[in-house]
Write a protein that holds these residues in place. Structure first.
Motif, PDB file in Angstrom:
ATOM      1  N   LYS A 177      36.915  79.760  24.375  1.00  0.00           N
ATOM      2  CA  LYS A 177      36.641  79.470  25.783  1.00  0.00           C
ATOM      3  C   LYS A 177      35.420  80.267  26.278  1.00  0.00           C
ATOM      4  N   ALA A 178      35.363  81.524  25.864  1.00  0.00           N
ATOM      5  CA  ALA A 178      34.239  82.388  26.247  1.00  0.00           C
ATOM      6  C   ALA A 178      32.932  81.837  25.674  1.00  0.00           C
ATOM      7  N   ARG A 179      32.979  81.428  24.407  1.00  0.00           N
ATOM      8  CA  ARG A 179      31.769  80.875  23.777  1.00  0.00           C
ATOM      9  C   ARG A 179      31.339  79.595  24.473  1.00  0.00           C
ATOM     10  N   ALA A 180      32.296  78.751  24.831  1.00  0.00           N
ATOM     11  CA  ALA A 180      31.965  77.480  25.501  1.00  0.00           C
ATOM     12  C   ALA A 180      31.309  77.747  26.854  1.00  0.00           C
ATOM     13  N   LEU A 181      31.824  78.744  27.573  1.00  0.00           N
ATOM     14  CA  LEU A 181      31.214  79.109  28.855  1.00  0.00           C
ATOM     15  C   LEU A 181      29.806  79.639  28.624  1.00  0.00           C
ATOM     16  N   ARG A 182      29.668  80.470  27.592  1.00  0.00           N
ATOM     17  CA  ARG A 182      28.349  81.036  27.269  1.00  0.00           C
ATOM     18  C   ARG A 182      27.333  79.932  26.977  1.00  0.00           C
ATOM     19  N   GLU A 183      27.732  78.948  26.190  1.00  0.00           N
ATOM     20  CA  GLU A 183      26.807  77.861  25.841  1.00  0.00           C
ATOM     21  C   GLU A 183      26.415  77.054  27.081  1.00  0.00           C
ATOM     22  N   ALA A 184      27.385  76.839  27.971  1.00  0.00           N
ATOM     23  CA  ALA A 184      27.092  76.116  29.215  1.00  0.00           C
ATOM     24  C   ALA A 184      26.072  76.901  30.045  1.00  0.00           C
ATOM     25  N   ILE A 185      26.284  78.215  30.137  1.00  0.00           N
ATOM     26  CA  ILE A 185      25.371  79.070  30.911  1.00  0.00           C
ATOM     27  C   ILE A 185      23.972  79.024  30.284  1.00  0.00           C
ATOM     28  N   TYR A 186      23.923  79.110  28.951  1.00  0.00           N
ATOM     29  CA  TYR A 186      22.612  79.085  28.285  1.00  0.00           C
ATOM     30  C   TYR A 186      21.874  77.781  28.583  1.00  0.00           C
ATOM     31  N   ARG A 187      22.575  76.658  28.412  1.00  0.00           N
ATOM     32  CA  ARG A 187      21.919  75.356  28.634  1.00  0.00           C
ATOM     33  C   ARG A 187      21.443  75.211  30.081  1.00  0.00           C
ATOM     34  N   LEU A 188      22.259  75.672  31.014  1.00  0.00           N
ATOM     35  CA  LEU A 188      21.881  75.570  32.429  1.00  0.00           C
ATOM     36  C   LEU A 188      20.681  76.471  32.740  1.00  0.00           C
ATOM     37  N   ALA A 189      20.681  77.669  32.160  1.00  0.00           N
ATOM     38  CA  ALA A 189      19.566  78.603  32.396  1.00  0.00           C
ATOM     39  C   ALA A 189      18.285  78.063  31.780  1.00  0.00           C
ATOM     40  N   LEU A 190      18.419  77.453  30.596  1.00  0.00           N
ATOM     41  CA  LEU A 190      17.254  76.875  29.929  1.00  0.00           C
ATOM     42  C   LEU A 190      16.709  75.709  30.763  1.00  0.00           C
ATOM     43  N   ALA A 191      17.615  74.904  31.282  1.00  0.00           N
ATOM     44  CA  ALA A 191      17.202  73.778  32.132  1.00  0.00           C
ATOM     45  C   ALA A 191      16.489  74.303  33.377  1.00  0.00           C
ATOM     46  N   ALA A 192      17.043  75.370  33.964  1.00  0.00           N
ATOM     47  CA  ALA A 192      16.433  75.954  35.161  1.00  0.00           C
ATOM     48  C   ALA A 192      15.042  76.484  34.841  1.00  0.00           C
ATOM     49  N   ALA A 193      14.904  77.143  33.677  1.00  0.00           N
ATOM     50  CA  ALA A 193      13.615  77.719  33.281  1.00  0.00           C
ATOM     51  C   ALA A 193      12.576  76.623  33.057  1.00  0.00           C
ATOM     52  N   GLY A 194      13.026  75.474  32.568  1.00  0.00           N
ATOM     53  CA  GLY A 194      12.095  74.392  32.270  1.00  0.00           C
ATOM     54  C   GLY A 194      11.987  73.360  33.372  1.00  0.00           C
ATOM     55  N   GLY A 195      12.661  73.612  34.488  1.00  0.00           N
ATOM     56  CA  GLY A 195      12.636  72.671  35.601  1.00  0.00           C
ATOM     57  C   GLY A 195      13.289  71.344  35.256  1.00  0.00           C
ATOM     58  N   LYS A 196      14.266  71.404  34.332  1.00  0.00           N
ATOM     59  CA  LYS A 196      14.929  70.168  33.889  1.00  0.00           C
ATOM     60  C   LYS A 196      16.267  69.999  34.620  1.00  0.00           C
ATOM     61  N   PRO A 197      16.804  68.768  34.641  1.00  0.00           N
ATOM     62  CA  PRO A 197      18.080  68.562  35.331  1.00  0.00           C
ATOM     63  C   PRO A 197      19.250  69.219  34.586  1.00  0.00           C
ATOM     64  N   ALA A 198      20.237  69.642  35.340  1.00  0.00           N
ATOM     65  CA  ALA A 198      21.409  70.307  34.764  1.00  0.00           C
ATOM     66  C   ALA A 198      22.439  69.283  34.323  1.00  0.00           C
ATOM     67  N   ASP A 199      23.175  69.636  33.274  1.00  0.00           N
ATOM     68  CA  ASP A 199      24.239  68.779  32.766  1.00  0.00           C
ATOM     69  C   ASP A 199      25.495  68.994  33.630  1.00  0.00           C
ATOM     70  N   SER A 200      26.098  67.891  34.076  1.00  0.00           N
ATOM     71  CA  SER A 200      27.224  68.029  35.006  1.00  0.00           C
ATOM     72  C   SER A 200      28.457  68.654  34.340  1.00  0.00           C
ATOM     73  N   GLU A 201      28.622  68.439  33.039  1.00  0.00           N
ATOM     74  CA  GLU A 201      29.767  69.059  32.344  1.00  0.00           C
ATOM     75  C   GLU A 201      29.597  70.579  32.285  1.00  0.00           C
ATOM     76  N   ASP A 202      28.356  71.011  32.084  1.00  0.00           N
ATOM     77  CA  ASP A 202      28.089  72.454  32.068  1.00  0.00           C
ATOM     78  C   ASP A 202      28.351  73.060  33.445  1.00  0.00           C
ATOM     79  N   ILE A 203      27.929  72.358  34.469  1.00  0.00           N
ATOM     80  CA  ILE A 203      28.187  72.824  35.840  1.00  0.00           C
ATOM     81  C   ILE A 203      29.698  72.944  36.061  1.00  0.00           C
ATOM     82  N   ALA A 204      30.436  71.933  35.618  1.00  0.00           N
ATOM     83  CA  ALA A 204      31.891  71.927  35.800  1.00  0.00           C
ATOM     84  C   ALA A 204      32.540  73.099  35.075  1.00  0.00           C
ATOM     85  N   ARG A 205      32.008  73.458  33.910  1.00  0.00           N
ATOM     86  CA  ARG A 205      32.586  74.565  33.148  1.00  0.00           C
ATOM     87  C   ARG A 205      32.375  75.903  33.873  1.00  0.00           C
TER      88      ARG A 205
END
Ligand code: ZN
Length: 183
Positions: free
Chosen positions: A58-86
């Protein structure tokens, strides 16, 4: 093995517990005990007992969601809704409880759910606020760490000058020296 805390943000330091993501992915949270150790070294909680394999997943899954969202934010890309939900789900629980013992000493108590709530809240604060615009990707390949650039000029390039910065400078110096010899 010790963990590094150089991202200038708790959520990004957590995301960096998977290292070298684009080449030889290196999992730093191999066992439940690793996660317990990271949370204490990160200063999230005073101690974390009996983390299960399911909680580690569960911790790893949260970590991966945070990473993807942060990467999207850094690149000005849209966020994944499943990651947001996590992240929302993690942060929906009460966080680690802080009790001031005396000036200079605070007790931090909680279990895995509280720790994940604190990490989820940290990520929410980062990704929902203006600091998201300061998220940068380390220029020191193969390092894939994200960090907050708080330098006044906005020119921070490396997660750590001591490790990535000096490694890249040394490589550039060797390259320059070789070229000098050849010409
Ligand atoms: Zn780096």
């Amino acid at each position: 093995m010790s963990f590094a805390f150089v991202s200038d943000h708790l959520a990004l330091d957590f995301a960096a517990t998977m290292a070298w993501r684009s080449t030889r992915r290196k999992e730093l949270l191999v066992e439940p005990l690793d996660f317990a150790r990271w949370t204490v070294e990160a200063g999230v909680v005073d101690g974390l007992e009996a983390v299960s394999q399911a909680e580690l997943a569960k911790a790893r899954a949260l970590r991966e969601a945070i990473y993807r969202l942060a990467l999207a934010a850094a690149g000005g890309k849209p966020a994944d809704s499943e990651d947001i939900a996590r992240v929302q789900q993690a942060a929906s629980h009460p966080p680690v409880r802080l009790t001031l013992q005396t000036v200079g000493r605070v007790e931090r108590r909680g279990g895995v759910q509280e720790v994940l709530a604190t990490l989820g809240a940290s990520a929410s604060d980062l990704l929902g606020g203006s600091d998201r615009l300061l998220i940068r990707h380390c220029a020191g390949e193969p390092c894939t760490r994200l960090f907050i650039d708080r330098s006044r000029a906005g020119t921070r390039r490396w997660c750590s000058k001591r490790s990535c910065g000096s490694r890249i400078n040394a490589a550039a110096y060797r390259r320059r020296t070789r070229e000098d010899v050849q010409t």
